[in-house]
Design a protein around this motif. Structure first.
Motif, mmCIF file in Angstrom:
data_model
loop_
_atom_site.group_PDB
_atom_site.id
_atom_site.type_symbol
_atom_site.label_atom_id
_atom_site.label_comp_id
_atom_site.label_asym_id
_atom_site.label_seq_id
_atom_site.Cartn_x
_atom_site.Cartn_y
_atom_site.Cartn_z
ATOM 1 N N PRO A 53 -18.376 -0.376 25.624
ATOM 2 C CA PRO A 53 -18.538 1.411 25.280
ATOM 3 C C PRO A 53 -17.737 2.178 25.729
ATOM 4 N N GLU A 54 -16.998 1.957 26.546
ATOM 5 C CA GLU A 54 -16.172 3.190 27.272
ATOM 6 C C GLU A 54 -14.446 2.791 26.048
ATOM 7 N N LYS A 55 -14.415 4.151 26.262
ATOM 8 C CA LYS A 55 -12.784 4.571 25.237
ATOM 9 C C LYS A 55 -11.864 3.336 25.108
ATOM 10 N N ASP A 56 -11.264 2.779 26.876
ATOM 11 C CA ASP A 56 -10.526 1.851 27.078
ATOM 12 C C ASP A 56 -11.365 0.601 26.672
ATOM 13 N N GLN A 57 -12.182 0.561 26.189
ATOM 14 C CA GLN A 57 -12.147 -0.669 25.921
ATOM 15 C C GLN A 57 -12.773 -1.399 24.691
ATOM 16 N N ARG A 58 -12.132 -0.690 24.010
ATOM 17 C CA ARG A 58 -11.777 -0.581 22.129
ATOM 18 C C ARG A 58 -10.835 -1.471 21.502
ATOM 19 N N GLY A 59 -11.196 -2.425 21.446
ATOM 20 C CA GLY A 59 -10.067 -4.227 20.839
ATOM 21 C C GLY A 59 -9.365 -3.875 19.404
ATOM 22 N N ALA A 60 -8.518 -2.641 19.063
ATOM 23 C CA ALA A 60 -7.490 -2.412 18.171
ATOM 24 C C ALA A 60 -7.115 -0.575 18.541
ATOM 25 N N LEU A 61 -6.343 -0.536 17.655
ATOM 26 C CA LEU A 61 -5.650 0.960 17.735
ATOM 27 C C LEU A 61 -6.793 1.834 16.544
ATOM 28 N N LEU A 62 -6.675 1.579 15.450
ATOM 29 C CA LEU A 62 -6.932 2.213 15.167
ATOM 30 C C LEU A 62 -8.779 2.865 16.305
ATOM 31 N N GLU A 63 -9.121 2.280 16.538
ATOM 32 C CA GLU A 63 -10.289 2.675 17.685
ATOM 33 C C GLU A 63 -9.816 3.749 19.404
ATOM 34 N N LEU A 64 -8.688 2.576 19.709
ATOM 35 C CA LEU A 64 -8.091 3.344 21.262
ATOM 36 C C LEU A 64 -7.483 4.844 20.494
ATOM 37 N N THR A 65 -7.105 4.831 18.973
ATOM 38 C CA THR A 65 -6.460 6.268 19.001
ATOM 39 C C THR A 65 -6.829 6.930 17.711
ATOM 40 N N TRP A 66 -8.066 6.405 18.036
ATOM 41 C CA TRP A 66 -9.251 7.505 16.812
ATOM 42 C C TRP A 66 -8.382 7.743 15.235
ATOM 43 N N GLY A 67 -8.315 6.269 14.340
ATOM 44 C CA GLY A 67 -7.576 5.809 13.161
ATOM 45 C C GLY A 67 -5.573 7.370 13.813
ATOM 46 N N GLY A 68 -5.835 6.900 14.958
ATOM 47 C CA GLY A 68 -4.421 7.012 14.894
ATOM 48 C C GLY A 68 -4.206 8.966 15.374
ATOM 49 N N LYS A 69 -5.367 9.446 15.345
ATOM 50 C CA LYS A 69 -5.266 10.859 15.727
ATOM 51 C C LYS A 69 -5.181 11.226 17.022
ATOM 52 N N GLU A 70 -5.295 10.110 17.799
ATOM 53 C CA GLU A 70 -5.379 10.465 20.364
ATOM 54 C C GLU A 70 -4.296 9.677 20.187
ATOM 55 N N PRO A 71 -2.920 9.094 19.815
ATOM 56 C CA PRO A 71 -1.950 8.153 20.158
ATOM 57 C C PRO A 71 -2.465 7.969 22.012
ATOM 58 N N ILE A 72 -2.110 6.719 22.051
ATOM 59 C CA ILE A 72 -2.089 6.670 23.366
ATOM 60 C C ILE A 72 -0.614 6.259 24.212
ATOM 61 N N THR A 73 -0.731 6.769 25.632
ATOM 62 C CA THR A 73 0.568 6.647 26.640
ATOM 63 C C THR A 73 0.648 5.093 27.506
ATOM 64 N N LEU A 74 1.554 4.384 27.270
ATOM 65 C CA LEU A 74 2.386 3.504 27.529
ATOM 66 C C LEU A 74 2.772 3.715 28.730
ATOM 67 N N ASP A 75 2.414 2.378 29.683
ATOM 68 C CA ASP A 75 3.155 2.982 31.095
ATOM 69 C C ASP A 75 4.837 3.135 31.150
ATOM 70 N N SER A 76 5.559 2.538 29.673
ATOM 71 C CA SER A 76 7.155 3.466 30.058
ATOM 72 C C SER A 76 6.829 4.876 30.146
ATOM 73 N N GLY A 77 5.514 5.743 29.671
ATOM 74 C CA GLY A 77 6.492 7.186 28.693
ATOM 75 C C GLY A 77 6.205 6.786 27.499
ATOM 76 N N GLU A 78 6.540 6.567 26.500
ATOM 77 C CA GLU A 78 6.343 5.888 24.791
ATOM 78 C C GLU A 78 4.646 5.886 24.899
ATOM 79 N N THR A 79 4.642 6.736 23.395
ATOM 80 C CA THR A 79 2.913 6.515 22.638
ATOM 81 C C THR A 79 3.219 6.105 21.446
ATOM 82 N N ARG A 80 1.763 5.610 21.234
ATOM 83 C CA ARG A 80 1.201 4.537 19.866
ATOM 84 C C ARG A 80 0.148 5.209 19.266
ATOM 85 N N THR A 81 0.435 5.076 18.086
ATOM 86 C CA THR A 81 -0.952 5.428 17.384
ATOM 87 C C THR A 81 -0.939 3.554 16.592
#
Lengths: 419, 419
Positions: free
Chosen positions: A351-379
């Motif tokens: 149910p939580e945002k960081d519990q989503r099993g695909a980037l499609l959901e984690l980045t909400w269709g590519g609109k909200e990039p996630i940030t990796l520990d290296s500082g890079e982002t991903r959609t």
């Protein structure tokens, strides 16, 4: 149930993946090459099951089951044989076993082994059984009002996938080409996929075949075991192709599974119920007992040459439908099921945002990039990214693991039609 | 090309299905039982290819190809072996052949033989390549304005089916149960299908495997041959289940194929072009030559104990996409194709009302019943109905046939979950 003690090094580590309680089935080549053969993980080692069987240490009535470099022969024997085989393995590998001397020479270090596909996949079916996932995806594509399709609370929705593209962990995955068309484009183009994604799933492996409809309790007994499964997905190919007949090339590039099949027997202590039903299920889908499992799941993403970041943590127990329900539904119209059929659970999202099993959901269709520990982002995924799924069922002083389910994304070919 | 003369009885009949020009591949048991074995139809007879090979009359470099009671071993050898094998068969069976005495004792009457699946189906994919069919179905479900999906003129749309439910002609088909829900129902019910249908299709049989993308010319060369194919369909199950991931249990009951694989070589004289493109195809789908075939197709329906009525006549040459284009598209995202993959063309419908390859279209969604010669009417299939597909490519003084592709619909079980 508590830790079952073994004489094998590393098998009594309470957080190790392969105690005597587990004994998952894989296929391996030992260090220095050698033919692929059936093996059983125990602690830091792999038991060469083919050699142990050939040497007379294990036998199942009716002939060899470990000779083929895949577990299908044991799988098709059915639950009685699975139980007898497992009991004998536990006897041989238990602390104080009188078989130790005879067995020890059939052990190979896990660390140095090459792991292969553990079974021949007959057919691959992918389901869509996480309510959180279906709701998120539906909201992204159709808006919150129409998020969950009307049939979703009644049918364990599934579609047939492609068995030939199922690969074992460690196999590189090539970014596909495909027809892409944005909503404002006049015509599609044939280009490399821009929105390549993972899907965190569990895979149920059918052991006993069936010729026609089977009820839920029977379906459960037909399941040999479970693997971790990453159903790589090309979101932009899917968006253009999937109406009206469903995903096709979007799911055809690769499906990666973990190298070890964890048996239903090993997961027995972790059974749990599916959630409360919002709408009553039709009788044929009602479970006679708990048929989901409490398995912690983690997804990490490692850019090329960099450390991995955990991008999602969830649990298989969040699913709305169990594999047994899916298998039963699969048989309703009369389709035979065969040894080696693989049933993907569908993307597992909590149910939580960081519990989503695909980037499609984690980045909400590519609109909200996630940030990796290296500082890079991903959609979506970038070339060189390594995706790794891990699963752990945590018992009282012991852990059941699946091994890594990993794959690295290679860049697209220059021209896929160049020969 | 004209009729090639053979010394075998019935092979020189200009309207017979199995002249020397044809030589289709099947698997049979001769009268009085006996094991299933590879056979080749010629006139009124079947050549026991397994016995002929074992007796040294035919050989393909690299070992036996007829020993397995399925044609997959020859299929996977590739086009060179197919050609050599066929040339040798024609030599043995041609008028005046010096092999006649040695070959004759390997012939069995076709009429008395039992026919089995001619090959092991690896995976089954079903396409949607008739523009008339797609337009009719789209109009019935979505109205004339939205009949053809936007991607249809660009993509040979397909979805993965279920290989385990492919059966050979003559196998009875059991009316399935499934989840049904009418638009005005509050909830679905689990009941026998009420709208069971046929789909008239051609099936392309993949011979040579491929690991990745292959262009259209190469794809054509990978096709071993063609079968008639009836993709039985449960329209009411499909209506409720198919959004958003496509048909699943609606197509899982059975897919019937003809007992004979007609080779690409036999169909060579009947090649024809796909129609003019309304929108230009992307390069990867452009055909270097004619890749459809001119094959007359007929569907008959026989109520239990009554004569058959022709309910549709059409031609495979009406399709918008060829099997080669479908196979190429199938490989775009990297999915390996394997020996024994079966690609259904999609329902074949001509432009006229009596040229439609499914009852869904013939009765316009069940609203316009058709009348059979017996005076009975049909919207969808009734228990006891026998459906038969026939195919004929008509040459100059000879005919290429596929044998009957037939199945009888049995009533639904009382309770599919009774064991």
């Amino acid at each position: 149930m508590s830790l079952m003690k073994s004489w094998v090094a590393g098998a009594n580590d309470p957080s190790g993946p392969f105690p005597l309680n587990n004994l998952p089935y894989g296929v391996f080549s030992p260090a220095g090459g050698g033919e692929a053969r059936c093996g059983v993980a125990i602690g830091d080692m792999i038991l060469d099951a083919a050699a142990a069987e050939a040497g007379g240490l294990i036998s199942v009535d009716g002939g060899a089951v470990c000779a083929d470099a895949c577990w299908n022969p044991l799988m098709e024997r059915g639950a009685g044989a699975w139980s007898a085989f497992r009991t004998r393995l536990q006897e041989m590998l238990a602390e104080g076993s009188s078989d130790r001397d005879a067995v020890e020479r059939h052990l190979h270090p896990l660390e140095d082994a090459t792991l292969h596909m553990p079974f021949r996949v007959a057919e691959f079916t992918d389901f869509y059984a996480s309510r959180n996932h279906a709701t998120n995806v539906g909201t992204i594509f159709r808006g919150a009002e129409n998020a969950l399709p009307p049939n979703w609370l009644h049918i364990p929705i599934g579609y047939n996938g492609r068995a030939s593209s199922v690969v074992v962990s460690g196999t590189d995955v090539r970014r596909p080409w495909g027809q892409l068309k944005g909503p404002d484009d006049d015509a599609p183009r044939f280009e490399p996929c821009k929105r390549f994604d993972l899907e965190l799933e569990m895979g149920a492996v059918v052991g006993t075949p069936s010729d026609g409809p089977i009820d839920v309790a029977t379906a459960d007994a037909h399941i040999f075991g479970y693997v971790l499964l990453n159903d790589w997905s090309a979101r932009d190919i899917q968006a253009w192709e999937y109406q009206p007949l469903g995903p096709f090339q979007a799911k055809a590039t690769a499906t990666t599974i973990s190298p070890w099949i964890v048996t239903r027997a090993a997961l027995e202590p972790f059974r749990c119920d599916t959630p409360e039903r919002e709408k009553p299920l039709l009788d044929y889908l009602r479970e006679p007992g708990p048929m989901l499992y409490d398995i912690d799941l983690t997804v990490t993403l490692a850019p090329q040459g960099k450390d991995a970041t955990v991008i999602a943590r969830t649990n298989y127990n969040t699913m709305y439908y169990s594999a047994a329900q899916q298998l039963t539904h699969h048989t309703t119209a009369g389709s035979p099921m065969r040894t080696g059929d693989l049933l993907g659970s569908g993307t597992i999202s909590g149910p939580e945002k960081d519990q989503r099993g695909a980037l499609l959901e984690l980045t909400w269709g590519g609109k909200e990039p996630i940030t990796l520990d290296s500082g890079e982002t991903r959609t979506f995924l970038e070339d060189g990214d390594t995706l790794t799924l891990l699963g752990q069922a945590r018992g009282d002083g012991f852990t059941i693991g699946f091994g890594r389910c990993a794959g690295t994304l290679l860049p697209a070919l220059d021209d896929p039609f160049k020969r």
